[in-house]
Motif scaffolding. Structure first.
Motif, mmCIF file in Angstrom:
data_model
loop_
_atom_site.group_PDB
_atom_site.id
_atom_site.type_symbol
_atom_site.label_atom_id
_atom_site.label_comp_id
_atom_site.label_asym_id
_atom_site.label_seq_id
_atom_site.Cartn_x
_atom_site.Cartn_y
_atom_site.Cartn_z
ATOM 1 N N ASN A 89 -57.630 59.574 -45.826
ATOM 2 C CA ASN A 89 -58.284 60.880 -45.844
ATOM 3 C C ASN A 89 -58.098 61.640 -44.511
ATOM 4 O O ASN A 89 -57.692 62.811 -44.499
ATOM 5 C CB ASN A 89 -59.770 60.699 -46.135
ATOM 6 C CG ASN A 89 -60.503 62.024 -46.278
ATOM 7 O OD1 ASN A 89 -59.907 63.018 -46.692
ATOM 8 N ND2 ASN A 89 -61.753 62.048 -45.904
ATOM 9 N N GLU A 90 -58.348 60.961 -43.402
ATOM 10 C CA GLU A 90 -58.241 61.628 -42.101
ATOM 11 C C GLU A 90 -56.797 61.986 -41.783
ATOM 12 O O GLU A 90 -56.513 63.077 -41.266
ATOM 13 C CB GLU A 90 -58.798 60.729 -41.001
ATOM 14 C CG GLU A 90 -60.300 60.479 -41.121
ATOM 15 C CD GLU A 90 -60.814 59.586 -40.013
ATOM 16 O OE1 GLU A 90 -59.995 59.194 -39.158
ATOM 17 O OE2 GLU A 90 -62.033 59.291 -39.990
ATOM 18 N N LYS A 91 -55.856 61.077 -42.054
ATOM 19 C CA LYS A 91 -54.447 61.358 -41.766
ATOM 20 C C LYS A 91 -53.942 62.524 -42.605
ATOM 21 O O LYS A 91 -53.217 63.402 -42.096
ATOM 22 C CB LYS A 91 -53.594 60.129 -42.046
ATOM 23 C CG LYS A 91 -53.873 58.969 -41.070
ATOM 24 C CD LYS A 91 -52.946 57.805 -41.368
ATOM 25 C CE LYS A 91 -53.185 56.659 -40.376
ATOM 26 N NZ LYS A 91 -52.281 55.528 -40.610
ATOM 27 N N THR A 93 -55.726 64.903 -43.916
ATOM 28 C CA THR A 93 -56.397 66.147 -43.450
ATOM 29 C C THR A 93 -55.698 66.702 -42.200
ATOM 30 O O THR A 93 -55.448 67.922 -42.083
ATOM 31 C CB THR A 93 -57.877 65.860 -43.138
ATOM 32 O OG1 THR A 93 -58.518 65.362 -44.314
ATOM 33 C CG2 THR A 93 -58.598 67.122 -42.661
#
Length: 598
Positions: A89-91, A93
């Motif tokens: 999710n963070e990557k 985003t």
């Protein structure tokens, strides 16, 4: 075998389910890498179009840019990947942020070119910011692709190796199952062949047994015929002699001849009955008779073989004079016990008592007790107390001298007559045979009719031919039997024609209308069965003469054959003259109208 198949099915299901999960995991990983490649290619196309447009000012270079922008404003959608790999999710985003910045940067340059400020656009391009964004996007995509490739390489080989091992085990198990199935089917086939062979052996044994049984039956029939034929001559001759006005001493001799013949006949009946016991087919009749007359006949027949003992019997007063059961079988049972008593008893008295045990409607249970005690103990009506009873038969301890063959027949007959038998040994007192049978009462009307007929049948009616004129044919190949029957008929006033074989009898019956034909069964040229069949076929549409089978064979099978061939009735050798008279009265009244009341 069924349990093994269930286990095998479960293993296969688990392997397929695990393989499917592995495939899903690899498919998700490939989806991510493909999406990243697509996003990277989109940015490369946008950057290429943007540079060409800035350098040449040609609008055609904007097509890759417009296409990539229209294709995916947000090149990588986190929502579609979070459902599979939440840790990205963070990557993703951060990647989407870089892509937006890169698209915003390209939009700015293209906007300056369209506004007529190419110098400003080139100045911004020379700052290298676009290249830095693109390098960052490319580096992030490469990192994520490398991570996915590493993940695939760490998961897939292990899964494949496990699946290979499981597949090997599965193939081995399947091979074992196939081998077991082959063994099973081979055993089934072997059992089927063994069953077929066993059935064939059983069928062969059955055929052999049936052949042997048929041979035995034929032997018994032949033996019965050969013994009964001369016995018939003896009994019939003694009966005729008794009616010739002989002296009292001569009458005693005739009675002795008759009793001895009947004793010999009982032995023949025992042999035939033993054969019937083996097949479970002993016929019983239900005929009214005087019990005391039956007992007198039994003791008279047993007298020659029990000369040293006194024959005594006691009948309880509550028992009717006339009862109904099978008198011949009762006589046979009593003779089996009384007739052999001297074989085991040297100095004892032979006694018989008959008592009423119970009644139910017209049925009565009678108990017969045969004792070898002395007369003083026997004449008392009270029952003697017995002890140490031993049911069944033991040849070595049989103090009444009853043979094993005769006892088997006697016990079976008593069982068929609704009773039981016991052998009782009273140490120091004597020995007793006790048996019970079920008989029936005879109503008053039937009793009167019985005694009235009995008086008429005691003697031959010398005028019977006048009252019942009949045309009679006698067919018998044995001259003495033929002569005896002709003499018996002559005593009743009949003259008759004779034939020596079945063919002659059939020819005479076709040429001459006879009312009654006495047809011997066993004759040369043509037997009585075939002759009766031909006569019945000839008269099928007209009056058929009454055919009476005359045979020394007491087997039911031969009687049935005779009835099927057209015979109406039978008289069994040895027969008495009154038996012939009974046949004439029975069927004569159906043929002609009596001339006078009998």
């Amino acid at each position: 075998m069924a349990g093994l198949m269930v286990v095998l099915t479960t293993v296969i299901y688990n392997i397929l389910n695990k393989s499917n999960n592995t495939t899903k995991r690899i498919s998700r990983s490939l989806q991510i890498t493909n999406r990243l490649k697509e996003a990277l290619n989109t940015m490369v196309d946008a950057e290429t179009g943007e540079r060409g447009y800035i350098i040449t000012g040609n609008q055609i270079f904007l097509q890759p840019y417009l296409a990539s922008k229209q294709k995916n404003t947000t090149p990588v959608n986190p929502d579609s990947l979070l459902a599979y790999i939440p840790e990205y999710n963070e990557k993703i985003t951060a990647l989407n942020k870089l892509i937006k910045q890169k698209i915003g940067y390209v939009d700015t340059l293209i906007g300056l070119m369209r506004a007529g400020k190419p110098a400003k656009a080139i100045e911004i391009t020379n700052t290298g910011r676009g290249r830095l964004l693109m390098d960052s996007i490319r580096a992030m995509v490469n990192d994520m692709q490398t991570a996915e490739a590493t993940k695939i390489s760490s998961v897939y080989p292990a899964e494949v190796d496990d699946n290979k091992k499981i597949f090997v085990v599965l193939v081995s198990v399947a091979g074992c199952c196939i081998i077991l199935l082959l063994i099973y089917f081979m055993m089934v086939l072997r059992n089927a062949r063994l069953r077929e062979k066993t059935e064939a052996d059983l069928l062969e044994a059955k055929n052999i047994a049936e052949t042997a049984n048929k041979a035995k039956t034929n032997f018994l029939a032949l033996m019965s015929h050969e013994i009964r034929t001369p016995m018939h001559d003896i009994i019939a001759t003694s009966s005729l002699l008794s009616e010739t006005g002989i002296t009292a001493e001569q009458q005693d001799h005739c009675d002795t001849i008759y009793r001895a013949s009947m004793a010999l006949l009982s032995v023949v009946n025992d042999v035939i009955d033993f054969s019937r016991i083996e097949t479970g087919a002993i016929p019983l009749e239900n005929t009214p008779f005087v019990l005391r007359d039956c007992l007198d006949e039994v003791f008279s027949a047993a007298a020659p073989s029990t000369a040293q003992g006194r024959r005594l019997y006691y009948v309880e007063e509550t028992i009717p004079e006339l009862i109904e059961c099978d008198p011949a079988r009762l006589r046979q049972v009593l003779l089996s016990i009384l007739g052999n008593s001297p074989k085991a008893i040297e100095n004892g008295e032979i006694g018989l008592s008959i008592r009423l045990i119970s009644t139910a409607n017209d049925a009565m249970l009678l108990r017969f007790t045969v004792m070898n005690t002395n007369a003083s103990n026997f004449n008392t009506p009270e029952e003697s107390t017995t002890n140490d009873e031993s049911e069944g038969y033991q040849l070595e301890n049989n103090l009444f001298g009853i043979s094993s063959l005769r006892f088997s027949i006697t016990a079976r007959l008593i069982s068929l007559m609704g009773g039981t038998i016991k052998l009782v040994d009273e140490h120091g007192k004597g020995n007793t045979v006790t048996f019970t049978i079920t008989v029936h009462k005879v109503d008053e009307k039937s009793s009167e009719l019985f005694f009235s007929k009995r008086k008429k049948l005691d003697l031959l009616d010398s005028k019977l031919s006048s009252n019942l004129p009949l045309n009679i044919l006698v067919a018998d190949d044995y001259e003495m039997n033929q002569v005896l029957l002709v003499q018996i008929l002559a005593k009743m006033g009949y003259s008759c024609k004779t034939a020596r074989n079945g063919a002659e009898a059939a020819g005479l019956a076709i040429d001459t209308k006879f009312d009654i034909i006495f047809m011997d069964i066993a004759m040369p040229v043509m037997d009585g069965i075939e002759a009766s069949k031909r006569i019945s076929e000839y008269y099928i549409n007209s009056f058929t003469p009454v055919i009476i089978g005359v045979t020394a064979n007491a087997l039911l099978e031969d009687k049935q054959k005779g009835l099927e061939a057209g015979m109406d009735d039978f008289i069994i050798k040895p027969y008495k003259p009154v038996d012939v008279q009974h046949i004439l009265k029975k069927y004569g009244t159906q043929i002609v109208k009596p001339l006078a009341a009998m």
